[in-house]
Structure formats: structure tokens, C-alpha cells
Scaffold this motif. Structure first.
Motif, PDB file in Angstrom:
ATOM      1  N   ILE A   4     -20.910 -65.362   3.887  1.00 14.31           N
ATOM      2  CA  ILE A   4     -21.725 -64.958   2.738  1.00 14.31           C
ATOM      3  C   ILE A   4     -21.222 -63.614   2.242  1.00 14.31           C
ATOM      4  O   ILE A   4     -21.020 -62.690   3.030  1.00 14.31           O
ATOM      5  CB  ILE A   4     -23.222 -64.841   3.120  1.00 14.31           C
ATOM      6  N   ALA A   5     -21.013 -63.506   0.947  1.00 14.26           N
ATOM      7  CA  ALA A   5     -20.603 -62.241   0.340  1.00 14.26           C
ATOM      8  C   ALA A   5     -21.607 -61.878  -0.744  1.00 14.26           C
ATOM      9  O   ALA A   5     -21.898 -62.692  -1.623  1.00 14.26           O
ATOM     10  CB  ALA A   5     -19.203 -62.348  -0.247  1.00 14.26           C
ATOM     11  N   VAL A   6     -22.143 -60.680  -0.670  1.00 14.22           N
ATOM     12  CA  VAL A   6     -23.035 -60.161  -1.706  1.00 14.22           C
ATOM     13  C   VAL A   6     -22.199 -59.286  -2.628  1.00 14.22           C
ATOM     14  O   VAL A   6     -21.554 -58.332  -2.176  1.00 14.22           O
ATOM     15  CB  VAL A   6     -24.201 -59.351  -1.108  1.00 14.22           C
ATOM     16  N   LEU A   7     -22.198 -59.624  -3.915  1.00 12.18           N
ATOM     17  CA  LEU A   7     -21.371 -58.919  -4.897  1.00 12.18           C
ATOM     18  C   LEU A   7     -22.265 -58.092  -5.815  1.00 12.18           C
ATOM     19  O   LEU A   7     -23.175 -58.632  -6.462  1.00 12.18           O
ATOM     20  CB  LEU A   7     -20.575 -59.916  -5.736  1.00 12.18           C
ATOM     21  N   ILE A   8     -21.993 -56.793  -5.897  1.00 11.92           N
ATOM     22  CA  ILE A   8     -22.809 -55.903  -6.717  1.00 11.92           C
ATOM     23  C   ILE A   8     -21.891 -55.111  -7.652  1.00 11.92           C
ATOM     24  O   ILE A   8     -21.269 -54.140  -7.231  1.00 11.92           O
ATOM     25  CB  ILE A   8     -23.645 -54.935  -5.859  1.00 11.92           C
ATOM     26  N   PRO A   9     -21.790 -55.518  -8.912  1.00 12.66           N
ATOM     27  CA  PRO A   9     -21.042 -54.704  -9.884  1.00 12.66           C
ATOM     28  C   PRO A   9     -21.887 -53.498 -10.285  1.00 12.66           C
ATOM     29  O   PRO A   9     -23.091 -53.630 -10.530  1.00 12.66           O
ATOM     30  CB  PRO A   9     -20.839 -55.659 -11.070  1.00 12.66           C
ATOM     31  N   CYS A  10     -21.277 -52.310 -10.352  1.00 12.91           N
ATOM     32  CA  CYS A  10     -22.066 -51.093 -10.581  1.00 12.91           C
ATOM     33  C   CYS A  10     -21.399 -50.142 -11.559  1.00 12.91           C
ATOM     34  O   CYS A  10     -20.187 -49.933 -11.498  1.00 12.91           O
ATOM     35  CB  CYS A  10     -22.275 -50.345  -9.256  1.00 12.91           C
ATOM     36  N   TYR A  11     -22.227 -49.544 -12.387  1.00 10.97           N
ATOM     37  CA  TYR A  11     -21.790 -48.447 -13.244  1.00 10.97           C
ATOM     38  C   TYR A  11     -22.947 -47.447 -13.355  1.00 10.97           C
ATOM     39  O   TYR A  11     -23.994 -47.748 -13.938  1.00 10.97           O
ATOM     40  CB  TYR A  11     -21.389 -48.956 -14.622  1.00 10.97           C
ATOM     41  N   ASN A  12     -22.783 -46.301 -12.725  1.00 14.52           N
ATOM     42  CA  ASN A  12     -23.788 -45.236 -12.746  1.00 14.52           C
ATOM     43  C   ASN A  12     -25.171 -45.729 -12.309  1.00 14.52           C
ATOM     44  O   ASN A  12     -26.147 -45.679 -13.073  1.00 14.52           O
ATOM     45  CB  ASN A  12     -23.866 -44.608 -14.142  1.00 14.52           C
ATOM     46  N   GLU A  13     -25.232 -46.208 -11.066  1.00 18.83           N
ATOM     47  CA  GLU A  13     -26.500 -46.679 -10.501  1.00 18.83           C
ATOM     48  C   GLU A  13     -26.870 -45.883  -9.251  1.00 18.83           C
ATOM     49  O   GLU A  13     -27.413 -46.418  -8.283  1.00 18.83           O
ATOM     50  CB  GLU A  13     -26.413 -48.176 -10.160  1.00 18.83           C
ATOM     51  N   ALA A  14     -26.586 -44.576  -9.256  1.00 17.54           N
ATOM     52  CA  ALA A  14     -26.867 -43.738  -8.086  1.00 17.54           C
ATOM     53  C   ALA A  14     -28.348 -43.731  -7.731  1.00 17.54           C
ATOM     54  O   ALA A  14     -28.718 -43.603  -6.564  1.00 17.54           O
ATOM     55  CB  ALA A  14     -26.380 -42.309  -8.338  1.00 17.54           C
ATOM     56  N   LYS A  19     -30.766 -48.302  -2.140  1.00 19.60           N
ATOM     57  CA  LYS A  19     -31.848 -49.224  -1.778  1.00 19.60           C
ATOM     58  C   LYS A  19     -31.410 -50.670  -1.899  1.00 19.60           C
ATOM     59  O   LYS A  19     -31.741 -51.510  -1.046  1.00 19.60           O
ATOM     60  CB  LYS A  19     -33.066 -48.968  -2.664  1.00 19.60           C
ATOM     61  N   VAL A  20     -30.663 -50.991  -2.974  1.00 21.29           N
ATOM     62  CA  VAL A  20     -30.211 -52.371  -3.167  1.00 21.29           C
ATOM     63  C   VAL A  20     -29.324 -52.819  -2.006  1.00 21.29           C
ATOM     64  O   VAL A  20     -29.510 -53.904  -1.444  1.00 21.29           O
ATOM     65  CB  VAL A  20     -29.461 -52.503  -4.510  1.00 21.29           C
ATOM     66  N   VAL A  21     -28.375 -51.986  -1.615  1.00 22.01           N
ATOM     67  CA  VAL A  21     -27.486 -52.327  -0.498  1.00 22.01           C
ATOM     68  C   VAL A  21     -28.298 -52.500   0.788  1.00 22.01           C
ATOM     69  O   VAL A  21     -28.117 -53.482   1.527  1.00 22.01           O
ATOM     70  CB  VAL A  21     -26.407 -51.247  -0.322  1.00 22.01           C
ATOM     71  N   SER A  22     -29.203 -51.593   1.067  1.00 23.58           N
ATOM     72  CA  SER A  22     -30.011 -51.669   2.289  1.00 23.58           C
ATOM     73  C   SER A  22     -30.886 -52.916   2.303  1.00 23.58           C
ATOM     74  O   SER A  22     -31.020 -53.583   3.341  1.00 23.58           O
ATOM     75  CB  SER A  22     -30.892 -50.415   2.408  1.00 23.58           C
ATOM     76  N   ASP A  23     -31.477 -53.259   1.151  1.00 24.14           N
ATOM     77  CA  ASP A  23     -32.342 -54.441   1.079  1.00 24.14           C
ATOM     78  C   ASP A  23     -31.567 -55.720   1.363  1.00 24.14           C
ATOM     79  O   ASP A  23     -32.033 -56.600   2.114  1.00 24.14           O
ATOM     80  CB  ASP A  23     -33.000 -54.534  -0.301  1.00 24.14           C
ATOM     81  N   PHE A  24     -30.382 -55.856   0.782  1.00 22.96           N
ATOM     82  CA  PHE A  24     -29.614 -57.082   0.991  1.00 22.96           C
ATOM     83  C   PHE A  24     -29.021 -57.149   2.401  1.00 22.96           C
ATOM     84  O   PHE A  24     -28.893 -58.241   2.970  1.00 22.96           O
ATOM     85  CB  PHE A  24     -28.520 -57.215  -0.076  1.00 22.96           C
ATOM     86  N   GLY A  84     -27.071 -53.656  -9.524  1.00 23.70           N
ATOM     87  CA  GLY A  84     -27.341 -52.488  -8.704  1.00 23.70           C
ATOM     88  C   GLY A  84     -28.517 -51.675  -9.159  1.00 23.70           C
ATOM     89  O   GLY A  84     -28.714 -50.542  -8.689  1.00 23.70           O
ATOM     90  N   ASP A  85     -29.370 -52.233 -10.057  1.00 22.35           N
ATOM     91  CA  ASP A  85     -30.471 -51.457 -10.639  1.00 22.35           C
ATOM     92  C   ASP A  85     -31.820 -51.711  -9.982  1.00 22.35           C
ATOM     93  O   ASP A  85     -32.853 -51.244 -10.465  1.00 22.35           O
ATOM     94  CB  ASP A  85     -30.570 -51.736 -12.138  1.00 22.35           C
ATOM     95  N   ASP A  86     -31.835 -52.501  -8.897  1.00 21.81           N
ATOM     96  CA  ASP A  86     -33.059 -52.772  -8.135  1.00 21.81           C
ATOM     97  C   ASP A  86     -34.120 -53.492  -8.963  1.00 21.81           C
ATOM     98  O   ASP A  86     -35.322 -53.265  -8.799  1.00 21.81           O
ATOM     99  CB  ASP A  86     -33.644 -51.476  -7.565  1.00 21.81           C
ATOM    100  N   THR A  87     -33.698 -54.395  -9.833  1.00 24.97           N
ATOM    101  CA  THR A  87     -34.660 -55.199 -10.592  1.00 24.97           C
ATOM    102  C   THR A  87     -34.843 -56.595  -9.990  1.00 24.97           C
ATOM    103  O   THR A  87     -35.784 -57.299 -10.350  1.00 24.97           O
ATOM    104  CB  THR A  87     -34.208 -55.347 -12.058  1.00 24.97           C
ATOM    105  N   TYR A  88     -33.949 -56.994  -9.082  1.00 25.73           N
ATOM    106  CA  TYR A  88     -34.011 -58.320  -8.482  1.00 25.73           C
ATOM    107  C   TYR A  88     -34.392 -58.218  -7.005  1.00 25.73           C
ATOM    108  O   TYR A  88     -33.834 -57.391  -6.277  1.00 25.73           O
ATOM    109  CB  TYR A  88     -32.659 -59.029  -8.607  1.00 25.73           C
TER     110      TYR A  88
END
Length: 318
Positions: A4-14, A19-24, A84-88
Motif C-alpha cells: 500500500i502506498a499513500v500518495l500526498i501531493p503538496c504545495y505549501n501545506e505546512a 497531521k495528515v501524515v500521522s493520521d494515515f 495535504g490540507d486535512d480535509t479528508y
């Protein structure tokens, strides 16, 4: 190859990426979490790495460019793509993974629109845009995808390795949906609870410019994937216009035996010729689309053989 690979594209989501990485990582402890940073200037990459993600970079700006890089570089049995915006909610990921690994789904759509999206989202034009895009695609392509623009999806290896990424920006989700529909891939919908961005997190999506780009993409893909319908509609319109102008000329001719409006008659003739050309263009392109679908099925077989070969050649962990 990852399972399983979780893919998170990010642009300025500091503000949210940690939190998103820790949750997944918590809900999918067996998964490899990849963050692809797209030229962030706020320390997103460093925060993601500190949270335990595998951080890589895509320097060509645009979400579509990031996803192209991800799909090329990462091999996995199941892919989960999120923002990466923690909306999902990460809690929905195990069910999405199960549908891919156990039910052979090629794409699982995280459906926001059937739950909390319209209550949580504070941008009314986004709500209208989502309705227009969903209605347009489901009407034009006769599909039942519940949320076209969602950034929360799960994919099979077959989908990822056969999907030609052409879009550079946010219209990539539309392209994914239409590709799955056209290639008769197994699509499932999972209702998810959407939450709006937290305070201090800013959307990168431009309501009007990106919205028009998405609608333009739908029209382009309709022409590409359904050429007979596209050019057939043009032919029908031209024929209808020609007939509407020809009928008065015909009535006058039957009444007087003369044709007083030769320019109108000539234009009608050219319009009919254009309609015939449009129809035959659609027929020829439809044959090419059919050949493309046959080639795609052969490509699927090649992907399966390549995957089986890699699995056989992999060293025994014992």
C-alpha cells in the motif's frame, strides 16, 4: 514493491501536513507514505519528513505534474491518493484499500458530495461547480461517479500504470474519472465525511479560472473519447440549421416555380456538406478509439505480466 502506498501531493501545506501524515500512518501502519513537495516555501517537506513520510520533489509546478511523477516512480499493489490540507478523513482509507485489494476495484472515489461537503465548504461557487462537473460527465459519459473532483481516491496497479497523465493542474481528477469510465474499469464510491480547511490553511484552487479549465477539459475529453457523438452532434446541428433555412426556399419554389434566394440555397448546400464531413470524421475517429481500447486491453495484460515477473524475481525475505 509496496503493498500500500499513500500518495500526498503538496504545495505549501505546512499548517496541516504533519497531521495528515500521522493520521494515515496510524490507520494504515503497513503503508508507505509518500509526500511529493511541489516547490513549497513554508517548510512543508521538512515537517512531512519529521512526521515519518518519504519525501520527494517535483519541480514542475502543477498537481497534474506531481501525480505524473508519483505514478511513474512508485510501484504498489494499492495506491491511496489524498490531499495535504486535512480535509479528508484518514479513517476511510482502510475501506477504500479493501475494495481495491479484495474486490478488484480499479478506482475507489472518496465521495464528499453525498455527505458533509455542502455544509462544510464555505465557497458557494465551488459547490455549484462540483454539481455542474458531476452532472456534465455523468450525462455525457453515462456514468454514476458520485464525486468527480474529489482528491481522495484509491487505485489499483493496473489503473496507475496505464493512465496517461496529460493534465498539468487541478483538472487531473476529471481526467482520471473519464479515463476509468471509458476503459470500463471497476469504479466504486465510498461516502466520506468532508471537513473544510482549518484556520490559516489557504486553498490553491482558483474558483473561476480552474473551473473553466475543468469544463474545457471535459469538452476536450468528450471529443477524444466519444468522437462519434461529438461530431455527430455537430453534424445534426448543421443539418438542422440547413433544413431550417431550406424550407422557406422550398416553399417559395413550390408556390412560384422559381428560386429567388440562391445565396441561401448555396449556404444550405455547404452546410449539408459540412454536416456529412463532420459525421464521417466522427466515424473514422470512432474506429481509432476502438483500436485504442483494444491496445489498452493488451497493455493491461503486459502490466500483469510485468508485475508477476517482478514478484517472482523479488528476493525471499527469509
Amino acid at each position: 514493491m509496496d503493498r500500500i502506498a499513500v500518495l500526498i501531493p503538496c504545495y505549501n501545506e505546512a499548517r496541516t501536513i504533519g497531521k495528515v501524515v500521522s493520521d494515515f500512518r496510524a490507520v494504515l501502519p503497513e503503508a508507505a507514505v509518500y509526500v511529493y513537495d511541489n516547490n513549497s516555501t513554508d517548510g512543508t517537506a521538512e515537517i512531512a519528513a519529521a512526521a515519518g513520510a518519504i519525501v520527494r520533489h517535483e519541480y514542475q509546478q502543477g498537481k497534474g505534474n506531481v501525480i505524473r511523477r508519483m505514478f511513474r516512480e512508485i510501484d504498489a499493489e494499492c495506491y491511496v491518493m489524498t490531499d495535504g490540507d486535512d480535509t479528508y478523513p484518514a479513517e476511510s482509507a482502510p475501506e477504500m484499500v479493501r475494495l481495491v485489494l479484495e474486490r478488484q476495484a480499479d478506482m475507489v472515489v472518496g465521495d464528499r458530495l453525498s455527505s458533509t461537503y455542502y455544509e462544510e465548504n464555505k465557497r458557494p461557487f465551488h459547490n455549484l461547480g462540483n454539481r455542474i462537473v458531476r452532472g456534465s460527465i455523468n450525462a455525457l459519459f453515462h456514468s454514476e461517479i458520485k464525486d468527480i473532483m474529489t482528491g481522495y481516491r484509491a487505485f489499483s496497479l493496473n489503473f496507475v500504470k496505464t493512465f496517461p497523465v496529460l493534465s498539468r493542474g487541478f483538472e487531473i481528477e476529471t481526467e482520471m474519472s473519464i479515463h476509468a469510465i471509458d476503459k470500463n474499469m471497476a469504479v466504486q464510491n465510498v461516502v466520506i465525511d468532508y471537513r473544510d480547511r482549518p484556520e490559516g490553511s489557504v486553498s490553491k484552487l482558483s474558483t473561476f479560472s480552474d473551473g473553466f479549465r475543468v469544463l474545457r477539459t471535459i469538452l476536450r475529453l468528450f471529443r477524444t473519447y466519444r468522437p462519434l457523438r461529438y461530431f455527430g452532434l455537430i453534424a445534426l446541428l448543421l443539418a438542422a440549421v440547413s433544413l431550417a433555412f431550406f424550407i422557406p426556399v422550398l416553399i417559395d419554389f413550390m408556390r412560384t416555380g422559381k428560386v429567388d434566394r440562391f445565396p441561401t440555397l448555396i449556404v444550405c448546400g455547404f452546410a449539408v456538406i459540412a454536416a456529412i464531413q463532420s459525421l464521417f470524421t466522427g466515424l473514422m475517429l470512432q474506429n481509432m478509439v476502438q483500436k485504442n481500447r483494444q491496445d489498452f486491453e493488451m497493455r493491461l495484460l503486459a502490466v500483469r505480466r510485468e508485475t508477476a515477473s517482478r514478484s517472482t524475481d523479488a528476493p525471499d525475505p527469509d
